[in-house]
Design a protein around this motif. Structure first.
Motif, PDB file in Angstrom:
ATOM      1  N   ARG A 181      11.692   5.997   4.306  1.00 45.35           N
ATOM      2  CA  ARG A 181      11.028   5.420   3.144  1.00 45.35           C
ATOM      3  C   ARG A 181      10.571   3.912   3.500  1.00 45.35           C
ATOM      4  O   ARG A 181       9.335   3.880   3.170  1.00 45.35           O
ATOM      5  N   ILE A 182      11.430   3.244   4.129  1.00 42.65           N
ATOM      6  CA  ILE A 182      10.688   2.012   4.619  1.00 42.65           C
ATOM      7  C   ILE A 182       9.607   2.092   5.390  1.00 42.65           C
ATOM      8  O   ILE A 182       8.897   1.515   5.375  1.00 42.65           O
ATOM      9  N   VAL A 183       9.723   3.142   6.373  1.00 43.21           N
ATOM     10  CA  VAL A 183       8.695   3.057   7.296  1.00 43.21           C
ATOM     11  C   VAL A 183       7.402   3.533   6.499  1.00 43.21           C
ATOM     12  O   VAL A 183       6.174   3.211   6.797  1.00 43.21           O
ATOM     13  N   THR A 184       7.390   4.586   5.720  1.00 36.56           N
ATOM     14  CA  THR A 184       6.259   4.905   4.753  1.00 36.56           C
ATOM     15  C   THR A 184       5.798   3.842   4.052  1.00 36.56           C
ATOM     16  O   THR A 184       4.666   3.509   3.907  1.00 36.56           O
ATOM     17  N   ASN A 185       6.655   2.993   3.116  1.00 35.31           N
ATOM     18  CA  ASN A 185       6.147   1.534   2.751  1.00 35.31           C
ATOM     19  C   ASN A 185       5.253   0.822   3.764  1.00 35.31           C
ATOM     20  O   ASN A 185       4.487  -0.073   3.215  1.00 35.31           O
ATOM     21  N   LEU A 186       5.978   0.424   4.694  1.00 32.81           N
ATOM     22  CA  LEU A 186       5.195  -0.339   5.670  1.00 32.81           C
ATOM     23  C   LEU A 186       4.208   0.172   6.176  1.00 32.81           C
ATOM     24  O   LEU A 186       3.059  -0.483   6.179  1.00 32.81           O
ATOM     25  N   ASP A 187       3.644   1.593   6.297  1.00 31.48           N
ATOM     26  CA  ASP A 187       2.409   2.091   6.514  1.00 31.48           C
ATOM     27  C   ASP A 187       1.610   1.780   5.391  1.00 31.48           C
ATOM     28  O   ASP A 187       0.179   1.645   5.558  1.00 31.48           O
ATOM     29  N   ALA A 188       2.061   1.817   4.089  1.00 26.44           N
ATOM     30  CA  ALA A 188       1.274   1.588   3.021  1.00 26.44           C
ATOM     31  C   ALA A 188       0.775   0.168   3.044  1.00 26.44           C
ATOM     32  O   ALA A 188      -0.409  -0.400   2.536  1.00 26.44           O
ATOM     33  N   ILE A 189       1.587  -0.802   3.392  1.00 27.43           N
ATOM     34  CA  ILE A 189       1.424  -2.391   3.422  1.00 27.43           C
ATOM     35  C   ILE A 189       0.381  -2.456   4.476  1.00 27.43           C
ATOM     36  O   ILE A 189      -0.616  -3.238   4.514  1.00 27.43           O
ATOM     37  N   ALA A 190       0.432  -1.662   5.780  1.00 27.10           N
ATOM     38  CA  ALA A 190      -0.553  -1.874   6.797  1.00 27.10           C
ATOM     39  C   ALA A 190      -1.927  -1.464   6.332  1.00 27.10           C
ATOM     40  O   ALA A 190      -2.995  -2.194   6.660  1.00 27.10           O
ATOM     41  N   GLU A 191      -2.086  -0.468   5.429  1.00 29.47           N
ATOM     42  CA  GLU A 191      -3.212   0.013   4.731  1.00 29.47           C
ATOM     43  C   GLU A 191      -3.833  -1.080   3.793  1.00 29.47           C
ATOM     44  O   GLU A 191      -5.227  -1.391   4.057  1.00 29.47           O
ATOM     45  N   TRP A 192      -2.979  -1.637   2.864  1.00 33.13           N
ATOM     46  CA  TRP A 192      -3.289  -2.532   2.273  1.00 33.13           C
ATOM     47  C   TRP A 192      -3.923  -3.822   2.881  1.00 33.13           C
ATOM     48  O   TRP A 192      -5.201  -4.415   2.599  1.00 33.13           O
TER      49      TRP A 192
END
Length: 254
Positions: free
Chosen positions: A208-219
């Protein structure tokens, strides 16, 4: 050099604590005395990074690694092991394939057999087949499964008695989360506060951390940013289901 320092110096890999724990577990069963059991277990909740740790250990130890599927039978299981051992088209009866697997595993006492999703071995009623492979080959065997795996193995006394050690997977702490950020979003600079928010919102689960890091990268891409702190106003994937919508929302939209 200790196992932990060895992992920390390996390029391209996050030295997560569960990776260190997995490597220590594998090294322990490899170095056991001849009178000691040759099965070890890593267990923990989904998303803690157990499979990542086992893949790392596989690469470092040339382990034979299989991941049990929902539809697998004894024969499917043995075929998968034999393929990993270099037999392209395994054939024969279950006893024939088990004997061949034991022979090949026994050729290198230092090469581990790693079995992911090991809960399914117990659920499907063929964990005794693993005991047979372990006992007659004497190869190190690593079982990887969910938090309930130890309780399931207790009910199979002949297997439970042959377990050398148990390693409970741990949730990611702040240091683990930083390592994952360096690995998966290396071009971004995240504040310590944001990294800790990611950890908390992800419940310490590596996946889940990796998923959230990907969301931050998109932001960050959408906002033209490379440094992000407390001003991050994007969402987090928490694993919690979305709140139910009002019952007449669809009707009003129509």
């Amino acid at each position: 050099m200790t196992e932990e320092s060895y992992i920390n110096k390996s390029p391209g890999h996050a030295p997560l604590k569960n990776v260190v724990a997995m490597m220590a577990l594998v090294r322990k069963v490899q170095a056991r005395g001849p009178h000691l059991p040759n099965i070890v277990v890593m267990h923990g909740p989904s998303g803690y990074g157990k499979s990542f740790a086992s893949l790392y250990a596989q690469n470092k130890t040339r382990a034979v690694r299989v991941e049990i599927g929902d539809s697998w039978t004894r024969k499917t299981f043995l075929k998968a092991i034999l393929r990993e051992l270099g037999i392209n088209e395994p054939k024969g009866t279950i006893p024939d394939m088990a004997e061949r697997a034991i022979e090949l595993l026994g050729e290198d006492f230092n090469r581990p057999l790693m079995i992911d999703e090991a809960d399914k071995l117990v659920d499907k009623g063929f964990v005794e087949l693993v005991r047979e492979l372990a006992e007659f080959s004497q190869a190190p065997v690593v079982l990887i499964g969910e938090e309930a795996l130890p309780g399931k193995l207790v009910r199979v006394e002949r297997v439970h008695n042959r377990i050398l050690d148990w390693a409970p997977a741990q949730p990611c702490d702040l240091e683990d989360t930083r390592h994952l950020a360096r690995l998966y979003v290396p071009k971004l600079t995240l504040s310590d506060t944001l990294v800790d928010r990611v950890r908390v919102q992800s419940d310490g689960r590596a996946r889940r951390i990796v998923t959230n890091l990907d969301a931050i990268a998109e932001w960050a891409r959408n906002h033209g940013r490379t440094e992000i702190g407390n001003d991050y106003d994007g969402g987090f994937h928490t694993g919690r289901p979305p709140a139910p919508r009002a019952g007449n929302a669809i009707g009003r939209a129509a």
